[in-house]
Design an enzyme around this catalytic site. Structure first.
Site, PDB file in Angstrom:
ATOM      1  N   SER A 141       0.835  -1.196   0.149  1.00 59.15           N
ATOM      2  CA  SER A 141      -0.187  -0.040  -0.113  1.00 59.15           C
ATOM      3  C   SER A 141       0.779   1.360  -0.089  1.00 59.15           C
ATOM      4  O   SER A 141       2.047   1.197   0.446  1.00 59.15           O
ATOM      5  CB  SER A 141      -0.861   0.057   1.464  1.00 59.15           C
ATOM      6  OG  SER A 141      -1.635   1.338   1.411  1.00 59.15           O
ATOM      7  N   TYR A 154      -1.058  -0.823  10.682  1.00 58.53           N
ATOM      8  CA  TYR A 154      -1.099  -1.073   9.071  1.00 58.53           C
ATOM      9  C   TYR A 154      -0.004  -0.707   8.313  1.00 58.53           C
ATOM     10  O   TYR A 154       0.422  -1.316   7.604  1.00 58.53           O
ATOM     11  CB  TYR A 154      -2.493  -0.320   8.674  1.00 58.53           C
ATOM     12  CG  TYR A 154      -2.942  -0.645   7.276  1.00 58.53           C
ATOM     13  CD1 TYR A 154      -3.658  -1.766   7.112  1.00 58.53           C
ATOM     14  CD2 TYR A 154      -2.510   0.070   6.362  1.00 58.53           C
ATOM     15  CE1 TYR A 154      -3.832  -2.244   5.628  1.00 58.53           C
ATOM     16  CE2 TYR A 154      -2.745  -0.162   5.045  1.00 58.53           C
ATOM     17  CZ  TYR A 154      -3.586  -1.090   4.593  1.00 58.53           C
ATOM     18  OH  TYR A 154      -3.952  -1.544   3.389  1.00 58.53           O
TER      19      TYR A 154
END
Length: 294
Positions: A141, A154
């Protein structure tokens, strides 16, 4: 279209969103696919394409034996494994740093990073047993490239995906196994609704409502689509990238190419103000700064 003709792939998290788009792209290019997912709706892709092309097998990627079973399934059903796509994931622990819970943090790492490590392990074992050669593509990501896009848990897990893939690429290069990463930016997928506590029946409408505000934020002017990510994964899976390994490709419309605020607008206004004080309004313009207000 035959960039993956006769290739066999395992795709985790292939039931919806980005994973589903990857499955569709792979099948269109001639691949046979095993989908690993905890979402039973992934079985619909097996029905849609036929079991001779797509097989759904329920798998929890935080369970090592489930990942091993996906590779075994590919070999038993299609005879080999050429491509492993480590796509499965979720938002994980969204707690602030001061509120971190060790169990939730560990679960997030297991889901987002541990599954990638185990996907490499079992895919590489099979590829080596076949005589070497293959492609492993993992989904990270932009949160793994720049901090601030999500929670610390995350962000850290996704950053770990980048470095694990680079490390693996070095170890596996002698076996002609490539390991690369695709890092999505702001993509219109159902996971957005999950993050914002939207009821599942409203996921589609809510996701669509973000198309314009995302487009206003992204330098290229439009929100990302699952198909954008699928095409990047397809490139790394195909022979078109046969001399590329250990690399990460951000598919983000330019988000990570700039700072988090409109530096161009800030500096342009400062130049305009400075020259106005000197009564030289047409001097000192900076050519490389884009006009974000046009």
């Amino acid at each position: 279209m035959s960039r993956l003709l006769n290739k066999v792939a395992v795709i985790t998290g292939g039931g919806r969103g980005i994973g589903k788009a990857i499955v569709e792209a792979f099948v269109a290019e001639g691949a046979r696919v095993v989908i690993g997912d905890i979402d039973p709706q992934a079985a619909g892709l097996e029905s849609r394409f036929g079991a001779e092309r797509v097989v759904f097998k329920r798998a929890d990627v935080t369970v090592e034996s489930d990942i091993e079973a996906l590779v075994t399934c590919a070999v038993e059903r299609f005879g080999r494994l050429d491509i492993m796509v480590n796509n499965a994931g979720a938002l994980g622990d969204q707690a602030a740093v001061v509120d971190l819970d060790s169990h939730s943090f560990a679960r997030t790492i297991a889901l987002l990073l541990g599954s990638v490590a185990l996907g490499h392990k079992y895919a590489a074992q099979q590829m080596i047993a076949q005589g070497g050669g293959g492609s492993i593509v993992s989904l990270s990501s932009i949160a793994g490239i720049q901090a601030g896009w999500s929670s610390a848990s995350y962000d850290a897990a996704k950053a770990g995906v980048l470095h694990f893939a680079r490390s693996a690429s070095y170890e596996l290069a002698t076996e002609q196994i490539r390991s690369n990463v695709v890092a999505p930016g702001l993509i219109l997928t159902p996971i957005i609704g999950t993050a914002c506590n939207v009821a599942p029946e409203h996921y589609e409408a809510f996701t669509e409502s973000l198309r314009e505000p995302y487009g206003d934020l992204i330098p290229l002017g439009r929100a990302g689509k699952p198909e954008d990510i699928a095409q990047a994964v397809l490139f790394f899976a195909s022979e078109e990238s046969s001399h590329i390994t250990g690399q990460a490709l951000a598919v983000d419309g330019g988000l990570t190419s700039m700072t988090g605020f409109d530096i161009g607008g800030v500096v342009a206004k400062a130049v305009e103000s400075f020259n106005a004080q000197l009564d030289r309004p047409d001097e000192g313009k900076i050519g490389w700064l884009p006009n974000r207000n046009s």
